[in-house]
Design a protein around this motif. Structure first.
Motif, PDB file in Angstrom:
ATOM      1  N   PHE A 134       0.788  -1.205   0.084  1.00  0.00           N
ATOM      2  CA  PHE A 134       0.061   0.149   0.051  1.00  0.00           C
ATOM      3  C   PHE A 134       0.626   0.992  -0.223  1.00  0.00           C
ATOM      4  CE2 PHE A 134      -3.280  -3.227   2.396  1.00  0.00           C
ATOM      5  CZ  PHE A 134      -3.923  -2.940   1.375  1.00  0.00           C
ATOM      6  N   THR A 135       0.315   1.856  -0.725  1.00  0.00           N
ATOM      7  CA  THR A 135       0.864   3.394  -0.499  1.00  0.00           C
ATOM      8  C   THR A 135       0.567   4.126   0.364  1.00  0.00           C
ATOM      9  OG1 THR A 135      -0.703   4.149  -1.585  1.00  0.00           O
ATOM     10  CG2 THR A 135       1.704   3.483  -3.058  1.00  0.00           C
ATOM     11  N   GLU A 136       1.380   5.626   1.405  1.00  0.00           N
ATOM     12  CA  GLU A 136       0.779   5.930   2.287  1.00  0.00           C
ATOM     13  C   GLU A 136       0.145   6.597   1.945  1.00  0.00           C
ATOM     14  OE1 GLU A 136       1.416   7.383   5.785  1.00  0.00           O
ATOM     15  OE2 GLU A 136       3.058   6.029   4.805  1.00  0.00           O
ATOM     16  N   GLN A 137      -0.808   7.161   0.951  1.00  0.00           N
ATOM     17  CA  GLN A 137      -2.619   7.655   0.519  1.00  0.00           C
ATOM     18  C   GLN A 137      -2.843   6.270   0.702  1.00  0.00           C
ATOM     19  OE1 GLN A 137      -2.743   9.738  -2.988  1.00  0.00           O
ATOM     20  NE2 GLN A 137      -4.815  10.718  -2.522  1.00  0.00           N
ATOM     21  N   ALA A 138      -3.233   5.582   0.263  1.00  0.00           N
ATOM     22  CA  ALA A 138      -3.940   3.980   0.614  1.00  0.00           C
ATOM     23  C   ALA A 138      -4.175   3.913   2.062  1.00  0.00           C
ATOM     24  CB  ALA A 138      -3.298   2.388  -0.571  1.00  0.00           C
ATOM     25  N   ARG A 139      -2.894   3.437   2.592  1.00  0.00           N
ATOM     26  CA  ARG A 139      -2.843   2.945   3.913  1.00  0.00           C
ATOM     27  C   ARG A 139      -3.949   3.748   4.764  1.00  0.00           C
ATOM     28  NH1 ARG A 139       0.935  -0.294   5.580  1.00  0.00           N
ATOM     29  NH2 ARG A 139       3.132  -0.237   4.015  1.00  0.00           N
ATOM     30  N   GLN A 140      -4.087   5.735   4.769  1.00  0.00           N
ATOM     31  CA  GLN A 140      -5.343   6.087   5.062  1.00  0.00           C
ATOM     32  C   GLN A 140      -6.327   6.141   4.487  1.00  0.00           C
ATOM     33  OE1 GLN A 140      -3.287   9.620   4.329  1.00  0.00           O
ATOM     34  NE2 GLN A 140      -1.683   9.712   5.815  1.00  0.00           N
ATOM     35  N   LEU A 141      -6.190   6.094   3.131  1.00  0.00           N
ATOM     36  CA  LEU A 141      -7.960   5.551   2.652  1.00  0.00           C
ATOM     37  C   LEU A 141      -9.105   4.419   3.284  1.00  0.00           C
ATOM     38  CD1 LEU A 141      -9.685   6.752   0.506  1.00  0.00           C
ATOM     39  CD2 LEU A 141      -8.952   5.779  -0.944  1.00  0.00           C
ATOM     40  N   ASN A 142      -7.328   3.288   3.220  1.00  0.00           N
ATOM     41  CA  ASN A 142      -8.114   2.017   3.662  1.00  0.00           C
ATOM     42  C   ASN A 142      -9.453   2.502   5.153  1.00  0.00           C
ATOM     43  OD1 ASN A 142      -6.586   0.904   1.408  1.00  0.00           O
ATOM     44  ND2 ASN A 142      -5.553   0.438   2.726  1.00  0.00           N
ATOM     45  N   GLN A 143      -8.690   3.019   6.048  1.00  0.00           N
ATOM     46  CA  GLN A 143      -9.721   3.281   7.127  1.00  0.00           C
ATOM     47  C   GLN A 143     -11.117   3.516   6.404  1.00  0.00           C
ATOM     48  OE1 GLN A 143      -7.295   5.365   9.788  1.00  0.00           O
ATOM     49  NE2 GLN A 143      -6.156   4.689  10.162  1.00  0.00           N
ATOM     50  N   PHE A 144     -10.923   4.214   5.889  1.00  0.00           N
ATOM     51  CA  PHE A 144     -12.117   4.695   5.086  1.00  0.00           C
ATOM     52  C   PHE A 144     -12.988   3.910   3.898  1.00  0.00           C
ATOM     53  CE2 PHE A 144     -10.359   8.938   6.005  1.00  0.00           C
ATOM     54  CZ  PHE A 144     -10.311   9.719   6.761  1.00  0.00           C
ATOM     55  N   ILE A 145     -12.111   3.276   3.726  1.00  0.00           N
ATOM     56  CA  ILE A 145     -13.285   2.446   2.650  1.00  0.00           C
ATOM     57  C   ILE A 145     -13.318   1.484   3.680  1.00  0.00           C
ATOM     58  CG2 ILE A 145     -12.844   0.368   1.288  1.00  0.00           C
ATOM     59  CD1 ILE A 145     -10.287   2.520  -0.251  1.00  0.00           C
ATOM     60  N   ILE A 146     -12.742   0.959   4.522  1.00  0.00           N
ATOM     61  CA  ILE A 146     -13.337   0.141   5.639  1.00  0.00           C
ATOM     62  C   ILE A 146     -14.899   0.613   6.127  1.00  0.00           C
ATOM     63  CG2 ILE A 146     -13.223  -1.060   7.778  1.00  0.00           C
ATOM     64  CD1 ILE A 146     -11.957  -3.188   4.871  1.00  0.00           C
ATOM     65  N   HIS A 147     -14.548   1.554   6.788  1.00  0.00           N
ATOM     66  CA  HIS A 147     -15.876   2.393   7.801  1.00  0.00           C
ATOM     67  C   HIS A 147     -17.140   2.453   6.512  1.00  0.00           C
ATOM     68  CE1 HIS A 147     -14.434   2.344  11.709  1.00  0.00           C
ATOM     69  NE2 HIS A 147     -12.904   2.779  11.337  1.00  0.00           N
ATOM     70  N   SER A 148     -16.646   2.330   5.646  1.00  0.00           N
ATOM     71  CA  SER A 148     -17.744   2.961   4.751  1.00  0.00           C
ATOM     72  C   SER A 148     -18.731   1.476   4.020  1.00  0.00           C
ATOM     73  CB  SER A 148     -17.628   3.550   3.150  1.00  0.00           C
ATOM     74  OG  SER A 148     -16.683   2.863   2.564  1.00  0.00           O
ATOM     75  N   SER A 149     -17.759   0.256   4.042  1.00  0.00           N
ATOM     76  CA  SER A 149     -18.708  -1.075   3.600  1.00  0.00           C
ATOM     77  C   SER A 149     -19.224  -1.360   5.258  1.00  0.00           C
ATOM     78  CB  SER A 149     -17.924  -1.404   3.832  1.00  0.00           C
ATOM     79  OG  SER A 149     -16.811  -1.963   4.756  1.00  0.00           O
ATOM     80  N   LEU A 150     -19.776  -0.667   6.342  1.00  0.00           N
ATOM     81  CA  LEU A 150     -20.160  -1.045   7.355  1.00  0.00           C
ATOM     82  C   LEU A 150     -21.812  -0.728   7.276  1.00  0.00           C
ATOM     83  CD1 LEU A 150     -18.370   0.464  10.624  1.00  0.00           C
ATOM     84  CD2 LEU A 150     -18.153  -1.819  10.159  1.00  0.00           C
ATOM     85  N   ASP A 151     -21.947  -0.146   6.533  1.00  0.00           N
ATOM     86  CA  ASP A 151     -23.799  -0.096   6.150  1.00  0.00           C
ATOM     87  C   ASP A 151     -23.944  -1.380   5.355  1.00  0.00           C
ATOM     88  OD1 ASP A 151     -23.977   2.651   7.262  1.00  0.00           O
ATOM     89  OD2 ASP A 151     -23.342   3.656   5.596  1.00  0.00           O
ATOM     90  N   ILE A 152     -23.311  -1.505   4.259  1.00  0.00           N
ATOM     91  CA  ILE A 152     -23.479  -2.437   3.631  1.00  0.00           C
ATOM     92  C   ILE A 152     -23.244  -4.152   4.509  1.00  0.00           C
ATOM     93  CG2 ILE A 152     -22.952  -4.484   1.525  1.00  0.00           C
ATOM     94  CD1 ILE A 152     -21.463  -1.523   0.139  1.00  0.00           C
ATOM     95  N   VAL A 153     -22.863  -4.327   5.103  1.00  0.00           N
ATOM     96  CA  VAL A 153     -22.532  -5.708   6.413  1.00  0.00           C
ATOM     97  C   VAL A 153     -23.959  -5.421   7.385  1.00  0.00           C
ATOM     98  CG1 VAL A 153     -21.865  -6.348   8.568  1.00  0.00           C
ATOM     99  CG2 VAL A 153     -20.361  -5.070   6.312  1.00  0.00           C
ATOM    100  N   GLU A 154     -24.455  -4.097   7.884  1.00  0.00           N
ATOM    101  CA  GLU A 154     -26.305  -4.193   8.149  1.00  0.00           C
ATOM    102  C   GLU A 154     -26.571  -4.419   7.147  1.00  0.00           C
ATOM    103  OE1 GLU A 154     -26.523  -0.514   9.677  1.00  0.00           O
ATOM    104  OE2 GLU A 154     -24.582  -0.384  11.579  1.00  0.00           O
ATOM    105  N   GLU A 155     -27.182  -4.487   6.017  1.00  0.00           N
ATOM    106  CA  GLU A 155     -28.042  -4.905   4.814  1.00  0.00           C
ATOM    107  C   GLU A 155     -27.442  -6.587   5.446  1.00  0.00           C
ATOM    108  OE1 GLU A 155     -27.728  -2.519   2.010  1.00  0.00           O
ATOM    109  OE2 GLU A 155     -28.371  -1.409   2.378  1.00  0.00           O
ATOM    110  N   VAL A 156     -26.622  -6.673   4.880  1.00  0.00           N
ATOM    111  CA  VAL A 156     -26.205  -8.465   4.175  1.00  0.00           C
ATOM    112  C   VAL A 156     -26.099  -9.178   5.335  1.00  0.00           C
ATOM    113  CG1 VAL A 156     -24.927 -10.044   3.737  1.00  0.00           C
ATOM    114  CG2 VAL A 156     -25.009  -7.584   2.710  1.00  0.00           C
TER     115      VAL A 156
END
Length: 216
Positions: free
Chosen positions: A33-55
């Motif tokens: 991961f690049t340094e920018q991607a490492r910071q972005l990964n946290q946002f991507i993970i938390h943005s998927s929580l809404d889908i987890v609650e649906e599935v």
């Protein structure tokens, strides 16, 4: 393949995070991961929580498999009985790294890709527009095998390190989640642990790393 693993508590608070790379096919286990991607990964993970609650109300299984995708990042989920989420973001290597790993010089591989893509774009279509445009499954990664075109030759890969949607990868992630869950249960059985408390045990981190090397 690079991985970012996170455990999310019942209040959507992070309890544990760990990033690593594949150890299969000669991998060194280091995340790319690049340094920018490492910071972005946290946002991507938390943005998927809404889908987890649906599935989670329609699946009925603890392992929810692949639930979300953000460009080249794929998110798989494992849900515990206490509503703790295990989320694994996995990102396959880029085309450039794939071509260089195949033993082709950078200049020849890039020129081959350019000529191949150019010939595809200028090729006339006599049947319908669907023959020119890529299929929806190709754009969304719906196929179970990744296809790489190098110098006009098409190669399909189902390996864990190359294809994040193959059945082999899903089974490997299932085994990874199962072993991490077993160690998670042992960690939270400590009398000093409280619900939604951050996991700082070096032993647990080492066992997560061992599970990653074993299966991914």
């Amino acid at each position: 393949m690079s991985y970012y693993f996170a455990i999310i508590g019942t209040q959507d608070n992070p309890l544990f995070e760990y990033d690593f790379g594949t150890s299969k096919q000669g991998g060194d286990g280091m995340a790319r991961f690049t340094e920018q991607a490492r910071q972005l990964n946290q946002f991507i993970i938390h943005s998927s929580l809404d889908i987890v609650e649906e599935v989670q109300w329609t699946n009925g299984q603890m392992y929810l498999k692949l639930i979300d995708r953000f460009f080249t990042s794929y998110i798989s989920c494992f849900l515990t009985a206490s509503n703790i989420k295990f989320l694994l973001l996995h990102q396959p290597p880029t085309t450039t790294s794939s071509s260089s790993s195949a033993g082709l010089p950078p200049s020849s591989s890039s020129s081959a890709l350019t000529s191949s893509s150019t010939s595809t774009l200028v090729q006339p279509s006599h049947s319908s527009s669907s023959s020119v445009l890529p299929s929806l499954s190709t754009l969304t990664g719906g196929s179970n095998a990744s296809t790489t075109t190098l110098g006009g030759a098409t190669r399909t890969s189902t390996s864990i390190a190359a294809n994040p949607t193959s059945p082999q990868t899903e089974e490997a992630i299932r085994n990874f989640f199962a072993e991490v869950y077993e160690n998670y249960v042992k960690a939270i059985m400590s009398p000093f642990y409280k619900t939604n408390m951050e996991i700082r045990s070096p032993v647990f981190r080492a066992r997560v790393a061992a599970a990653g090397r074993k299966y991914l």
